[in-house]
Design a protein around this motif. Structure first.
Motif, PDB file in Angstrom:
ATOM      1  N   GLY A 201      46.286  36.554  49.274  1.00 14.51           N
ATOM      2  CA  GLY A 201      44.851  36.366  49.149  1.00 14.51           C
ATOM      3  C   GLY A 201      44.086  37.634  48.867  1.00 14.51           C
ATOM      4  N   ALA A 202      44.736  38.773  48.932  1.00 15.23           N
ATOM      5  CA  ALA A 202      44.043  40.054  48.796  1.00 15.23           C
ATOM      6  C   ALA A 202      44.102  40.579  47.368  1.00 15.23           C
ATOM      7  N   ASP A 203      43.043  41.260  46.970  1.00 16.89           N
ATOM      8  CA  ASP A 203      43.015  41.948  45.688  1.00 16.89           C
ATOM      9  C   ASP A 203      43.656  43.312  45.895  1.00 16.89           C
ATOM     10  N   MET A 204      44.977  43.370  45.778  1.00 16.39           N
ATOM     11  CA  MET A 204      45.697  44.583  46.123  1.00 16.39           C
ATOM     12  C   MET A 204      45.382  45.735  45.178  1.00 16.39           C
ATOM     13  N   ARG A 205      45.087  45.426  43.925  1.00 16.65           N
ATOM     14  CA  ARG A 205      44.746  46.518  43.000  1.00 16.65           C
ATOM     15  C   ARG A 205      43.443  47.198  43.431  1.00 16.65           C
ATOM     16  N   ALA A 206      42.450  46.384  43.793  1.00 21.06           N
ATOM     17  CA  ALA A 206      41.167  46.960  44.220  1.00 21.06           C
ATOM     18  C   ALA A 206      41.317  47.729  45.526  1.00 21.06           C
ATOM     19  N   LEU A 207      42.093  47.194  46.462  1.00 20.07           N
ATOM     20  CA  LEU A 207      42.307  47.881  47.725  1.00 20.07           C
ATOM     21  C   LEU A 207      43.090  49.174  47.520  1.00 20.07           C
ATOM     22  N   THR A 208      44.051  49.152  46.590  1.00 18.36           N
ATOM     23  CA  THR A 208      44.817  50.364  46.296  1.00 18.36           C
ATOM     24  C   THR A 208      43.921  51.444  45.715  1.00 18.36           C
ATOM     25  N   GLU A 209      43.018  51.054  44.824  1.00 13.38           N
ATOM     26  CA  GLU A 209      42.099  52.031  44.238  1.00 13.38           C
ATOM     27  C   GLU A 209      41.154  52.591  45.295  1.00 13.38           C
ATOM     28  N   ALA A 210      40.723  51.746  46.231  1.00 19.50           N
ATOM     29  CA  ALA A 210      39.858  52.232  47.304  1.00 19.50           C
ATOM     30  C   ALA A 210      40.599  53.258  48.162  1.00 19.50           C
TER      31      ALA A 210
END
Length: 492
Positions: A201-210
C-alpha cells in the motif's frame, strides 16, 4: 614500529593495510562489499552443517554463525560508512526486537557502530583539514589531536583547543563520503520496488526519495552549523539541556564547543535504572520541546548523539539531521488521537484515510488495526508508564509478522512525514533500550495540546465527533457514559 605489528593494529581498527581509512566510494567496490554479507552468511551456514556432522551441537554451531555474521556486518558497514553505517546504527537499536538468544551477538557488534567506526589515519586527517581550512590550518588551534575521539557514519570528531583557549570538538567529514552516500542511495532507489512486496500500500519510491533527501541534507555542513546555532540559542541557559555553540565552520569542518560528559552508551551499559529513566525522559523532552522552540525537528536521536554532563544536564550534538516541523502535524495528532481514544474503529479508519495513511480505494482491516495499536494507547492512560525491550520486541513482532493479512501491509505514509517517522522509531527504540519509566504522558501532552484535549475528553467520557449516517464512523453528539480504568486519573 615493525611493519607486521603496524598492519595488525590497522586490522584491529578496521583499516586495511595501505588504506587511509576513508570509505570506498567506487560503486562497484561498495556493491561487492555489501553483496559479500549474504554470501558469507551462506558459506557459514554450509560450514556449520559440516561441523554438526562432525559432532558439534546445534547450539554451538548456531552461536558461532551468529557471532561471525555480526562481526562481518560490523566490519563491512563500518568501513563503508555513509548510508551503510546509518543502517547499522538503526539495526543496533532494533536488534533489541530479536529474541534475547538470537540478538546478543548482533548487539555486541552492531552496538559498536552507534558511537564508533574505523577512523581516518593521521595523514588523511591532516590532508582533509587542509582541504577545508587551508594549508596553515593548525595555526587556528593551540592543540589538535589527530586521533579521532568519535567516528560515525559520515564524519569523525577530534578534540582540540581553539586559539582563544576554548576546548573544542572538530567534526571532519570523511573524504569521498558524498560519492559513497550517493552510490548507496542509488542502490536504495533500485531496491525500492522490492520493498513494495512487504508494504504494497505504500508509495515506496516517494518514501525512498524522502529518506534520500534527509540523508543528503546531512552532507551540508554550512546548513548543519546554522541549525546548531538556532538550537544553541533556543536552549541557552536551559536547566535541562546543553547545546554547544558553533565556534567556526568552513568547508567540510565544523568546530563547536566541547561538551565534557558521559556518553549515553555508557549509561546504557552500566547506568542505574533511575538514571536511565531520567535520561530517557530528558531525551523525549528535548525532542518535543525542540520543535516548539525552533520550528525544527531533531531526527537523529541515537545514543551517540547524547552526553550526560556533570551537572545532570543532557548534552546534545550532531544537528545535521534536522528538518522543518510540519505545521499540520499537531492537528493530525489531535485528529488521530480523538479517533483512537474517543471513537470507533470506523472513526480511526476515516482519520487514517483523511491524512493519507490508507490509500484511496484500498481495503483496510479497521478492527485489526485498532487491536494492534492498543499497547500504544495504553502507554498514555496512566500517569506513569514503562517502556522496555520486551514491549518493543512484541510490537515489532506484531507489525512485521509475515502474513498477507497483516494490517500493516495495508498502510502507507505520506512522504512529508518520513522525517517524523524516522524520529519516532529511533526515539522509541532508545527509550526502550533505556528501560524508561516515568510520566511519559505528561511529557507528550505539554507540547501537544491537541493530544491533551483528546485524552481529557476520554477521561471525562465526552464524545466530540458527529455521526456519519453513511459509514457509521460516528458517535452521538451526546456524551456517552464510559468506564474509566481505575489506574487512570483526570488530566489536570
Amino acid at each position: 614500529m615493525p611493519e607486521p605489528r603496524r598492519r595488525g593494529l590497522r586490522r584491529l581498527r578496521g583499516v586495511a593495510p595501505g588504506s587511509t581509512g576513508a570509505p570506498p566510494a567506487h560503486a562497484a567496490v561498495r556493491t561487492a562489499k555489501l553483496a559479500a554479507l549474504p554470501v558469507g552468511y551462506a558459506a557459514r551456514r554450509a560450514a556449520g552443517m559440516r561441523r554438526r556432522a562432525l559432532g558439534r551441537t546445534a547450539h554451538e554451531v548456531e552461536l558461532d554463525i551468529q557471532t561471525r555474521t555480526a562481526q562481518h556486518m560490523f566490519e563491512v558497514l563500518g568501513e563503508l560508512k555513509g548510508c551503510a553505517a546509518k543502517l547499522g546504527q538503526l539495526l543496533a537499536i532494533y536488534e533489541l526486537a530479536l529474541p534475547p538468544e538470537l540478538g546478543t551477538p548482533y548487539r555486541t557488534a552492531l552496538g559498536r557502530l552507534q558511537d564508533s567506526a574505523p577512523a581516518l589515519l593521521p595523514r588523511a586527517v591532516s590532508a582533509a583539514m587542509a582541504d577545508s581550512l587551508g594549508e596553515h590550518w593548525r595555526s587556528r588551534f593551540l592543540e589538535f589531536d589527530l586521533r579521532a575521539c568519535a567516528a560515525a557514519s559520515i564524519g569523525q570528531v577530534h578534540r582540540g583547543v581553539w586559539r582563544d583557549r576554548r576546548p573544542v570538538a572538530v567534526k571532519l567529514m570523511y573524504p569521498g563520503v558524498r560519492e559513497s552516500v550517493r552510490t548507496d542511495l542509488d542502490q536504495l532507489r533500485r531496491l525500492a520496488p522490492l520493498a513494495a512486496v512487504l508494504l504494497p500500500g505504500a508509495d515506496m519510491r516517494a518514501l525512498t526519495e524522502a529518506f534520500a533527501d534527509c540523508v543528503l541534507e546531512e552532507l551540508d555542513y554550512p546548513k548543519e552549523a546554522a541549525t546548531q546555532r538556532i538550537f544553541a540559542a533556543a536552549f541557552a541557559d536551559d536547566p535541562d539541556f546543553a547545546v554547544p555553540a558553533i565556534v567556526h565552520q568552513h568547508g567540510d569542518v565544523i568546530v563547536s564547543e566541547w561538551l565534557d560528559g558521559i556518553a549515553l552508551p555508557r549509561i546504557l551499559a552500566s547506568g542505574a535504572p533511575a538514571e536511565r529513566s531520567r535520561v530517557g525522559l530528558l531525551v523525549l523532552r528535548f525532542l518535543l520541546s525542540g520543535f516548539a522552540r525552533t520550528g525544527l525537528l531533531y531526527t537523529d536521536p541515537h545514543p551517540g548523539n547524547f552526553r550526560v554532563l556533570r551537572d545532570g544536564r543532557l548534552g546534545v550534538v550532531d544537528f545535521g539531521a534536522c528538518t522543518p516541523f510540519p505545521a499540520e502535524f499537531p492537528a493530525l495528532v489531535g485528529d488521530l488521537a480523538d479517533a483512537a481514544y474517543n471513537g470507533t474503529p470506523a472513526d480511526l479508519e476515516a482519520a487514517l484515510r483523511r491524512h493519507g495513511f490508507v490509500a484511496a480505494g484500498t481495503e483496510f482491516d479497521r478492527e485489526a488495526f485498532a487491536a494492534m495499536i492498543d499497547p500504544v494507547r495504553e502507554l498514555l492512560l496512566p500517569h506513569t508508564a514503562r517502556m522496555s525491550t520486551a514491549w518493543l520486541r512484541e510490537q515489532v513482532r506484531r507489525c512485521t509478522e509475515p502474513r498477507l493479512t497483516n494490517v500493516c501491509r495495508q498502510l502507507t505514509s505520506p512522504p512529508e512525514y518520513a522525517p517524523i517517522g524516522r524520529t519516532i522509531l529511533a526515539a522509541i527504540g532508545l527509550l526502550c533500550q533505556l528501560g524508561t519509566q516515568g510520566p511519559l504522558r505528561d511529557e507528550l501532552l505539554t507540547p501537544l495540546p491537541e493530544l491533551a484535549a483528546a485524552l481529557e475528553r476520554f477521561h471525562l467520557g465526552q464524545d466530540p465527533l458527529p455521526r456519519d449516517p453513511v459509514t457509521g464512523a460516528s458517535r452521538s453528539a451526546t456524551p456517552a457514559p464510559r468506564t474509566v480504568c481505575a489506574r487512570c486519573t483526570s488530566i489536570s
